[in-house]
Structure formats: C-alpha cells, structure tokens
Enzyme design. Structure first.
Site, PDB file in Angstrom:
ATOM      1  N   LYS A  20       0.863  -1.189   0.000  1.00 44.36           N
ATOM      2  CA  LYS A  20       0.000   0.000   0.000  1.00 44.36           C
ATOM      3  C   LYS A  20       0.887   1.222   0.000  1.00 44.36           C
ATOM      4  O   LYS A  20       2.002   1.191   0.519  1.00 44.36           O
ATOM      5  CB  LYS A  20      -0.861   0.017   1.267  1.00 44.36           C
TER       6      LYS A  20
HETATM    7  N1  GLU Z   1      -7.076   0.265  -3.362  1.00 45.31           N
HETATM    8  C1  GLU Z   1      -7.874  -0.877  -3.659  1.00 45.31           C
HETATM    9  C2  GLU Z   1      -7.960  -1.805  -2.450  1.00 45.31           C
HETATM   10  O1  GLU Z   1      -7.822  -1.381  -1.340  1.00 45.31           O
HETATM   11  C3  GLU Z   1      -7.442  -1.573  -4.925  1.00 45.31           C
HETATM   12  C4  GLU Z   1      -6.033  -2.056  -4.961  1.00 45.31           C
HETATM   13  C5  GLU Z   1      -5.585  -2.534  -6.332  1.00 45.31           C
HETATM   14  O2  GLU Z   1      -6.368  -2.498  -7.272  1.00 45.31           O
HETATM   15  O3  GLU Z   1      -4.441  -2.943  -6.417  1.00 45.31           O
HETATM   16  O4  GLU Z   1      -8.267  -2.955  -2.558  1.00 45.31           O
END
Ligand code: GLU
Length: 459
Positions: free
Chosen positions: A116
C-alpha cells in the site's frame, strides 16, 4: 501491523494450530516454532519505504510531503495495492492497509502479494499542476522498488485514473524500453486501463451482499434452514422482505454500490440514505440515486447540502448530519468511506442488522466484538471490497497481452471470481461458530502459510 489485523491473524493461527489437516507434516515442537514464525512474518511488513517528496507549489514555496510505499508480503506474487492521498496517511495506517491487501489477494486467489502507498495530503488543497508534480515525484522517489513484476500500485482514496496515468508515464520515462502497461493499474482506458475497473469495487461490494443474502440462500435454503448460524438465520428471515439500505460514502465505491442497490431487480431494495464528507441525505421512501449521482458528478463529487440545492435539482430528501447515516434504523449499512468509522464510543448507537465493509477497516476491533455479540452480521472488507484488486489483476493481464476484454467480460469474470471465493468459504462458515471475518482470515492465512512453508520461509 495495527492491532486489529494483527490480532485477527493471531486468532486465525490459534484456530489452525489444533487443525491436524493444516500443515500436517509439521509436528510437535517444530509445529510451535512454525506457528511463531508465521505470526512474525504475517504481522510485519517486508519493507517500509518512506520519503519526503520535495514539491514546488504554484506560489513558489517548496514543501516536503511525507509519502510511503509499504511492501507487506510477496509470497503469492508482486506486491499490489493502492496509493492513497489523504491527510490522515501515516506509517501505521499504511502498514495495516498493506497487510489487509496481502490477506485480500490470498483469500481471492489473486496471484499478488500485498502493499500500500500513501501521501499525506488533502488533494483538494492542491492545484492540478501540483498534484501532477506530486505523482511524478512519488514515482521518482520509489522507482527502484516499483514495476510490473515487483510492486504494482493502483488507485485508492483520493486517487484515480488521472493519477495512475501520470504515474505510469513517469515510470515509462524512468525505465525506457521496459514493459510499462503493468506498472500501474486503474489507468484510463485510453492509456491501457480495463473497462469496468472504476466501477469494480462498488460492483463487487454489492454483488457480495446480494450473493450472500439472496443467490446462495435461494440455492441452499433447505440446508440453511437447519443451520443455527446467525447469518443463515438472518438471511432466511429476509427471504421475502425488502431491504432498507444506508450507504456511508458517495465516492467511487459508495456511489456505485448505491446504483447497484437501486437497480437490482433480484431484491426489493430501498436506498433510504447516502452520505458524504458533508451531509447525510435521507428519504424513507427511497432516494433518487441516479439523480444524486448526476448531481455529484457536476459538483466535484459532492452531494447537495441544503434544501435549496435539493429543490433546484428536483431531489426529495431530508438533510441530516454527516455522521447520522451510521445510526439510522435500516436493515443494511454499507460502509464505503474511511477506516475506524464504528468504534467503541459509537457502536452502541448502531441499529443496522447487516453491515457490509466497502472501505478497508471501517470497524475497529473493539466495535467488531460488540457487534458480533449483539448478533449484527458483518460482511468483511477482505471479502466484500476485493472487486478493485481483482479487476486490477485483469488489467495487468490485459496489459501483458495487449488484448482487452469487453466490459461484459470483465464483470462476468469478476463475479465468477468472487462467487468462487464465497462458495469455498460459505459451506464451512454456515456450520461454524467463527464469525465471517475470522473465517475469511483463516482461509487467507491457511493459503499464505502453506505457500510460505513450501517456499522454505519457516526455517
Ligand atoms: N485500493 C484498492 C484496495 O484497497 C485496490 C487495490 C488494487 O487495485 O491494487 O483494494
């Protein structure tokens, strides 16, 4: 890892310790050691990258903005997870969100690890040019650790296709001649994005609710009627009843969830409340969701905040306080805003019987326990909101092949994947005392642990 995720991972390991079918080849003292190793590995990120981005503002000042990329675990594939632009971003929060990504991809059999990113800004306070510069700098500072087979960011709160396009372009200039389409997902269609990616999280959130409360039930009602599981009982009690629905958050996830609920013909839904950072709008006969979506699109994503604004747009609703959405007497509450929305101090005011987590970690550990004790059903984040990362995976695959799917195909595959996950969990869950969240975690931890063991990581 923030305490809640860490605590549930530990609980999952405790539950697995006594399960003889789990890692059967590791026995006795070796077994205890292996479990300690697993707890240590899963509760700590592999790598924490932190930078202070140097940004020249439009007024000539230079600011240093804290930014993170946290790579939690890559046992199942390259790190994967969004980049969030929000004032509350800090290392602990991003680490917890990265850990949730590891568990989410493991649960849904997506061949990625968990990561993240975050930048501690309120994007509304920056001009487009400044945001462009922040995106470029983010990629420059972290370029060594990003890439289609290393770590693939995506949109999260405060970011979208515009930011992913800018970041991909920067990655491409830094790495000339290397494949770049798979370096970021959530891009615009014209830049190699996937049809349906923007809607994917909200569609998946609603699909999970519908599948659990309706489709699965229809197919298994005879068997479920004998189950003492609280979810099975609640689902059966709602069999022929309509659902009143409140949705917290009207961004990329909440607004799509609201439209799906509004348009769903399988269930007789009434979307009675929606909210955003300013207000809650309530209409007990059901809100005109398409009109609200249209209004928000024309007003920088904001809902109407006054009777005057409602009147001029022809929408009928009562204007309530922003937080009120949480405390309404509805059957279902979708949480599609921020984390930590239901906590020890406000959990007593929650009336909804079913809560669906569209956001990541919107319920604290303390509140989660209180809700479970009061018989509230929670469909957890790692199960419900994986639509985004699943379609990100499809985008990454399409970018590799430079062959693109139709929108219909994307949704078909998305639902098939989510349905497969639910079918693998639900039969055991409906005959099991563990709450659904813990059940999902046990599944994900089982997969991760087995892979870690087979990769020789427990020595
Ligand atoms: N930000 C989104 C999540 O928390 C998507 C992450 C992604 O598509 O890699 O799942």
């Amino acid at each position: 890892m923030a305490s809640q995720t860490g605590a549930i991972v530990q609980q999952s390991l405790n539950a697995l310790m006594g399960d003889s079918s789990f890692l059967p080849l590791i026995q006795d003292q070796r077994r205890e050691q292996a479990f300690q190793s697993l707890a240590a590995i899963l509760s700590t990120p592999n790598k924490v990258h932190k930078a202070f981005l140097r940004i020249a503002l439009d007024n000539g000042n230079v600011e240093r903005i804290p930014a993170f990329r946290i790579q939690h675990n890559d046992a199942l594939g390259p790190y994967k997870g969004g980049i969030r632009f929000h004032e509350s971003v800090n290392e602990e929060e991003v680490t917890n969100l990265a850990a949730l990504m590891t568990l989410k991809t493991a649960l849904h059999e997506v061949p990625f690890g968990g990561g993240k990113g975050g930048v501690a800004i309120n994007p509304r306070n920056f001009s487009e040019k400044e945001l462009y510069s922040i995106c470029k700098k983010y990629v420059q500072y972290f370029s060594d650790v990003l890439g289609p087979d290393k770590d693939i960011p995506a949109p999260d709160m405060g970011t979208g296709e515009r930011e992913m396009d800018w970041m991909m372009a920067e990655y491409k200039s830094i790495n000339p001649g290397s494949p770049y389409l798979g370096s970021f997902t959530g891009k615009s269609i014209i830049n190699g994005g996937s049809l349906g990616r923007r809607e994917a999280t909200g569609k998946g959130v609603y699909f999970t609710f519908r599948y659990m409360l309706h489709d699965f039930l229809q197919k298994n009602s005879e068997w479920l009627s004998g189950s003492t599981n609280i979810f099975a009982q609640t689902a059966l009690a709602y069999k022929d009843k309509p659902f009143s629905i409140a949705i917290q958050g009207f961004g990329n996830v909440g607004s799509v969830t609201a439209m799906e609920a509004y348009n769903c013909t399988a269930l007789r839904n009434r979307v009675v409340a929606v909210s955003d950072r300013n207000v809650t709008l309530y209409n007990e006969d059901g809100l005109d969701v398409p009109a609200l979506v249209e209004y928000a699109a024309a007003h920088r994503g904001d809902l109407p905040t006054s009777n005057e604004e409602l009147n001029t747009s022809g929408i009928t609703a009562n204007v309530l306080e922003r937080e009120d959405v949480l405390y309404l007497n509805t059957d279902v509450l979708f949480l599609a805003a921020l984390e930590d929305q239901i906590r020890g101090d406000n959990v007593g005011k929650i009336q909804a019987r079913i809560i669906v987590e569209g956001a990541n970690a919107p319920i604290t550990g303390e509140a989660d326990e209180a809700l479970a004790a009061s018989g509230t059903i929670i469909i957890p984040d790692i199960l419900a909101n994986a639509g985004g990362v699943i379609v990100s995976y499809f985008e990454w695959l399409q970018g590799r092949e430079t062959q693109f799917y139709t929108e219909e195909e994307v949704y078909k595959q998305l639902y098939a994947k989510m349905q497969k996950t639910m079918n693998s969990i639900l039969p055991a869950y409906f005959g099991d005392p563990l709450p659904l969240r813990q059940n999902c975690f046990v599944h994900a931890v089982t997969k991760l642990s087995t892979v870690l063991y087979r990769q020789g990581k427990l020595y």
